[in-house]
Motif scaffolding. Structure first.
Motif, mmCIF file in Angstrom:
data_model
loop_
_atom_site.group_PDB
_atom_site.id
_atom_site.type_symbol
_atom_site.label_atom_id
_atom_site.label_comp_id
_atom_site.label_asym_id
_atom_site.label_seq_id
_atom_site.Cartn_x
_atom_site.Cartn_y
_atom_site.Cartn_z
ATOM 1 N N GLN A 144 2.231 15.355 -12.800
ATOM 2 C CA GLN A 144 1.129 15.950 -13.544
ATOM 3 C C GLN A 144 0.988 17.431 -13.209
ATOM 4 N N THR A 145 1.100 17.774 -11.948
ATOM 5 C CA THR A 145 1.014 19.173 -11.528
ATOM 6 C C THR A 145 2.148 19.980 -12.148
ATOM 7 N N GLN A 146 3.340 19.430 -12.153
ATOM 8 C CA GLN A 146 4.485 20.116 -12.749
ATOM 9 C C GLN A 146 4.269 20.322 -14.245
ATOM 10 N N GLN A 147 3.744 19.318 -14.904
ATOM 11 C CA GLN A 147 3.478 19.418 -16.342
ATOM 12 C C GLN A 147 2.434 20.506 -16.618
ATOM 13 N N GLN A 148 1.403 20.554 -15.796
ATOM 14 C CA GLN A 148 0.364 21.573 -15.965
ATOM 15 C C GLN A 148 0.935 22.974 -15.755
ATOM 16 N N ARG A 149 1.760 23.130 -14.764
ATOM 17 C CA ARG A 149 2.369 24.441 -14.506
ATOM 18 C C ARG A 149 3.287 24.865 -15.650
ATOM 19 N N THR A 150 4.022 23.903 -16.186
ATOM 20 C CA THR A 150 4.895 24.208 -17.315
ATOM 21 C C THR A 150 4.072 24.660 -18.514
ATOM 22 N N GLU A 151 2.977 23.965 -18.763
ATOM 23 C CA GLU A 151 2.105 24.342 -19.877
ATOM 24 C C GLU A 151 1.486 25.728 -19.654
ATOM 25 N N VAL A 157 0.844 -1.201 0.000
ATOM 26 C CA VAL A 157 0.000 0.000 0.000
ATOM 27 C C VAL A 157 0.878 1.250 0.000
ATOM 28 N N GLN A 158 1.924 1.241 0.796
ATOM 29 C CA GLN A 158 2.835 2.383 0.854
ATOM 30 C C GLN A 158 3.447 2.644 -0.522
ATOM 31 N N GLN A 159 3.850 1.605 -1.196
ATOM 32 C CA GLN A 159 4.448 1.756 -2.522
ATOM 33 C C GLN A 159 3.424 2.322 -3.510
ATOM 34 N N GLN A 160 2.194 1.853 -3.445
ATOM 35 C CA GLN A 160 1.144 2.365 -4.330
ATOM 36 C C GLN A 160 0.887 3.845 -4.078
ATOM 37 N N VAL A 161 0.822 4.220 -2.818
ATOM 38 C CA VAL A 161 0.582 5.621 -2.470
ATOM 39 C C VAL A 161 1.739 6.493 -2.950
ATOM 40 N N GLN A 162 2.954 6.027 -2.781
ATOM 41 C CA GLN A 162 4.116 6.786 -3.256
ATOM 42 C C GLN A 162 4.076 6.971 -4.769
ATOM 43 N N GLN A 163 3.688 5.927 -5.487
ATOM 44 C CA GLN A 163 3.593 6.027 -6.940
ATOM 45 C C GLN A 163 2.506 7.015 -7.353
ATOM 46 N N GLN A 164 1.372 6.960 -6.678
ATOM 47 C CA GLN A 164 0.282 7.881 -6.986
ATOM 48 C C GLN A 164 0.689 9.318 -6.680
ATOM 49 N N LEU A 165 1.375 9.507 -5.589
ATOM 50 C CA LEU A 165 1.840 10.843 -5.219
ATOM 51 C C LEU A 165 2.829 11.369 -6.257
ATOM 52 N N GLN A 166 3.748 10.533 -6.689
ATOM 53 C CA GLN A 166 4.716 10.934 -7.702
ATOM 54 C C GLN A 166 4.019 11.291 -9.010
ATOM 55 N N GLN A 167 3.046 10.495 -9.403
ATOM 56 C CA GLN A 167 2.296 10.779 -10.624
ATOM 57 C C GLN A 167 1.558 12.116 -10.509
ATOM 58 N N SER A 168 0.983 12.355 -9.369
ATOM 59 C CA SER A 168 0.267 13.612 -9.145
ATOM 60 C C SER A 168 1.213 14.802 -9.207
#
Length: 63
Positions: free
Chosen positions: A49-56, A35-46
């Motif tokens: 995604q936020t960084q990509q949106q800000r860059t755009e 579960v910890q690994q899944q949450v870390q992956q989801q957090l990294q993806q988020s």
């Protein structure tokens, strides 16, 4: 002399119970790590995604 086998049987049951409890705890730990690994992956993806949106947004603002 009959007391000794009865006490020995209690000890065996206690050891068996402890082993079962240990196996359950090990499984809980492994599930927690998954579960910890899944949450870390989801957090990294988020965060990605936020960084990509800000860059755009920055690219659009500078045009």
């Amino acid at each position: 002399m009959l007391v000794l086998p009865a006490l020995t049987a209690c000890g065996v049951e206690t050891v068996g119970t402890a082993a079962t409890a240990g196996a359950v705890k090990q499984q809980e730990i492994e599930q927690g790590r998954a579960v910890q690994q899944q949450v870390q992956q989801q957090l990294q993806q988020s965060m990605d995604q936020t960084q990509q949106q800000r860059t755009e947004q920055l690219d659009q603002a500078t045009r």
